[in-house]
Design an enzyme around this catalytic site. Sequence first.
Site, PDB file in Angstrom:
ATOM      1  N   ASP A  49      34.112  38.572  19.787  1.00 35.01           N
ATOM      2  CA  ASP A  49      33.670  39.083  21.083  1.00 35.01           C
ATOM      3  C   ASP A  49      34.022  38.105  22.193  1.00 35.01           C
ATOM      4  OD1 ASP A  49      31.608  41.086  22.508  1.00 35.01           O
ATOM      5  OD2 ASP A  49      31.225  39.057  23.239  1.00 35.01           O
ATOM      6  N   TYR A  54      34.355  35.468  30.776  1.00 35.30           N
ATOM      7  CA  TYR A  54      34.183  34.202  30.062  1.00 35.30           C
ATOM      8  C   TYR A  54      35.311  33.212  30.358  1.00 35.30           C
ATOM      9  CZ  TYR A  54      30.916  36.938  27.139  1.00 35.30           C
ATOM     10  OH  TYR A  54      29.902  37.739  26.685  1.00 35.30           O
ATOM     11  N   LYS A  79      35.687  42.610  27.646  1.00 34.73           N
ATOM     12  CA  LYS A  79      34.850  43.349  28.603  1.00 34.73           C
ATOM     13  C   LYS A  79      35.442  43.316  29.999  1.00 34.73           C
ATOM     14  CE  LYS A  79      30.859  41.533  26.063  1.00 34.73           C
ATOM     15  NZ  LYS A  79      31.505  40.288  25.592  1.00 34.73           N
ATOM     16  N   HIS A 112      31.123  45.412  31.273  1.00 35.07           N
ATOM     17  CA  HIS A 112      30.223  44.281  31.046  1.00 35.07           C
ATOM     18  C   HIS A 112      28.826  44.508  31.620  1.00 35.07           C
ATOM     19  CE1 HIS A 112      30.483  39.638  30.345  1.00 35.07           C
ATOM     20  NE2 HIS A 112      29.340  40.129  29.948  1.00 35.07           N
TER      21      HIS A 112
END
Length: 280
Positions: A49, A54, A79, A112
């Site tokens: 994931d 990020y 995401k 997200h």
Amino acid sequence: MNQAIGVPTRPLNTGGQIPLIGLGTWPMDDAQAATAVRTGLQLGYRLVDTAAKYGNEVGVGRGLRDSGIPRSEVVLTTKLRGADHGYDKTKAALHASLERLGVDYVDIYLIHWPLPRLERYVDSYRAMLAMRGEGLIRSVGVSNFTKAHIEQLDRETGVLPAVNQIQLSPALPRTALHTYLERHGIVTQSYSPLGRKEDAHRAPVVRELAQRYGRTPEQVILRWHVQQELVAIPKSSDQQRQRANLAVFDFELSPEDMSRLRALDQGEAAAIDPDRHEEF
């Protein structure tokens, strides 16, 4: 539950399968993610994931390639970030994620956060469904969505998401939302499965059960997740912890102990409110 590569899986409403334990990568940087993903996949993880937000998709892709595990065996999730909501921007964002990851498709693509004040998550969802038709996404899903958000997607597109990734732990079991998702064939995926501020793994009952079952507190909590067919994605870059987090399929918690863990519930007020959260 089906058995695949040592980790049980459950079906997605799109026809694929998702392992019950995956590897989270937040807040790793590219270098950390590359190492964690490589070692995790070599240890047996088959679900990874990440997210555009990020900032580690390049590292995740590098780890996937360096692992030697065939791409077809790995369920790769990323995401859509809030800044990219909207039909055309969502399409561009996915292509950018694919380039950073170095792959031709993602197995699961999630919105997200719903960011309802923007009123664009339905447009993003439509774009994702279109890209699924193009083979760039295998399964379309969401993250941090409430029942109301999902009902709006259903009303406007007629297509339910495959996954809803939500903050969930024994201290935040989200029973009502989990029940709703199960009833509609949507997989519940747990992020921060060991707890965040509430640190569920430090609770006295968890430590008591860990001693009784001869396991770590973290293994007890992860067993609580998978025993409900919740898909947990604990984050770890440490090889020993990665291995321990997978070693939860050879014991079973009693119904009474499952209930005792659920009794740690701090209520929905302890969860992040998706209607008010700003994430770009």
